[in-house]
Design a protein around this motif. Structure first.
Motif, PDB file in Angstrom:
ATOM      1  N   THR A  32       1.519  -1.066   0.225  1.00 39.87           N
ATOM      2  CA  THR A  32      -0.004   0.192  -0.196  1.00 39.87           C
ATOM      3  C   THR A  32       1.041   1.386   0.133  1.00 39.87           C
ATOM      4  O   THR A  32       0.507   2.410  -0.779  1.00 39.87           O
TER       5      THR A  32
ATOM      6  N   LEU B 229      -6.630   5.553   1.455  1.00 42.69           N
ATOM      7  CA  LEU B 229      -6.710   4.300   1.142  1.00 42.69           C
ATOM      8  C   LEU B 229      -6.367   3.448   2.192  1.00 42.69           C
ATOM      9  O   LEU B 229      -5.480   3.727   3.037  1.00 42.69           O
TER      10      LEU B 229
ATOM     11  N   ASP C  32      -4.834  -2.299   3.008  1.00 46.37           N
ATOM     12  CA  ASP C  32      -4.913  -3.593   2.112  1.00 46.37           C
ATOM     13  C   ASP C  32      -5.733  -3.744   0.624  1.00 46.37           C
ATOM     14  O   ASP C  32      -5.562  -4.565  -0.232  1.00 46.37           O
ATOM     15  N   ASP C  33      -5.308  -2.016   0.166  1.00 49.48           N
ATOM     16  CA  ASP C  33      -5.381  -1.882  -1.351  1.00 49.48           C
ATOM     17  C   ASP C  33      -4.195  -0.934  -1.675  1.00 49.48           C
ATOM     18  O   ASP C  33      -3.534  -0.678  -1.236  1.00 49.48           O
ATOM     19  N   THR C  34      -3.945  -1.098  -3.184  1.00 47.91           N
ATOM     20  CA  THR C  34      -3.294  -0.162  -3.598  1.00 47.91           C
ATOM     21  C   THR C  34      -3.718   0.557  -4.342  1.00 47.91           C
ATOM     22  O   THR C  34      -4.472   0.569  -5.236  1.00 47.91           O
TER      23      THR C  34
ATOM     24  N   ALA D 248     -12.317  -1.209  -9.665  1.00 49.59           N
ATOM     25  CA  ALA D 248     -11.446  -2.518  -8.442  1.00 49.59           C
ATOM     26  C   ALA D 248     -11.366  -3.749  -9.389  1.00 49.59           C
ATOM     27  O   ALA D 248     -11.891  -3.306 -10.787  1.00 49.59           O
TER      28      ALA D 248
END
Length: 122
Positions: free
Chosen positions: A24, A90, A93-95, A121
């Protein structure tokens, strides 16, 4: 630094996400956008997250690791520190995909009546 680009402040709320957090952080710091302010608001993790955050601390606008009242509280606390004209968060656990910030800013500048954008997504 181009002055016509608005500053963007990004907040990542996190709690015990060491398995995802570095990806991330890197996805934010590796953006091709020069006016970026990045905060990580950690809820007092005990899983190695602090070591990851400290690895990137010199490239962050700020970070904390302390008990909070959950994700929304962490985001709001980060936004309270932010000075950017555009705010984003953000999750840890997202990028972001490469170029995501520049694309979002370009769209917002070309469409001043729009107040919010979000990505698809994958």
């Amino acid at each position: 630094m181009p002055s016509n680009l608005p500053p963007v402040s990004i907040v990542t709320p996190s709690y015990n996400q060491a398995g995802f957090l570095e990806a991330t952080i890197r996805s934010v710091l590796e953006q091709d956008y020069p006016r970026l302010e990045y905060f990580i608001m950690d809820g007092g993790s005990t899983d190695g997250s602090l070591e990851i955050i400290q690895k990137y601390a010199s490239r962050l606008a700020g970070w904390v690791s302390e008990k909070d009242a959950g994700q929304t509280d962490a985001i709001n606390n980060g936004f309270a520190r932010a000075s950017g004209g555009i705010l984003a968060w953000l999750n840890s656990d997202d990028t972001y995909e490469p170029g995501a910030l520049r694309a979002a800013v370009d769209f917002l500048q070309a469409n001043p009546a729009i107040g919010m954008v979000y990505g698809d997504a994958r």
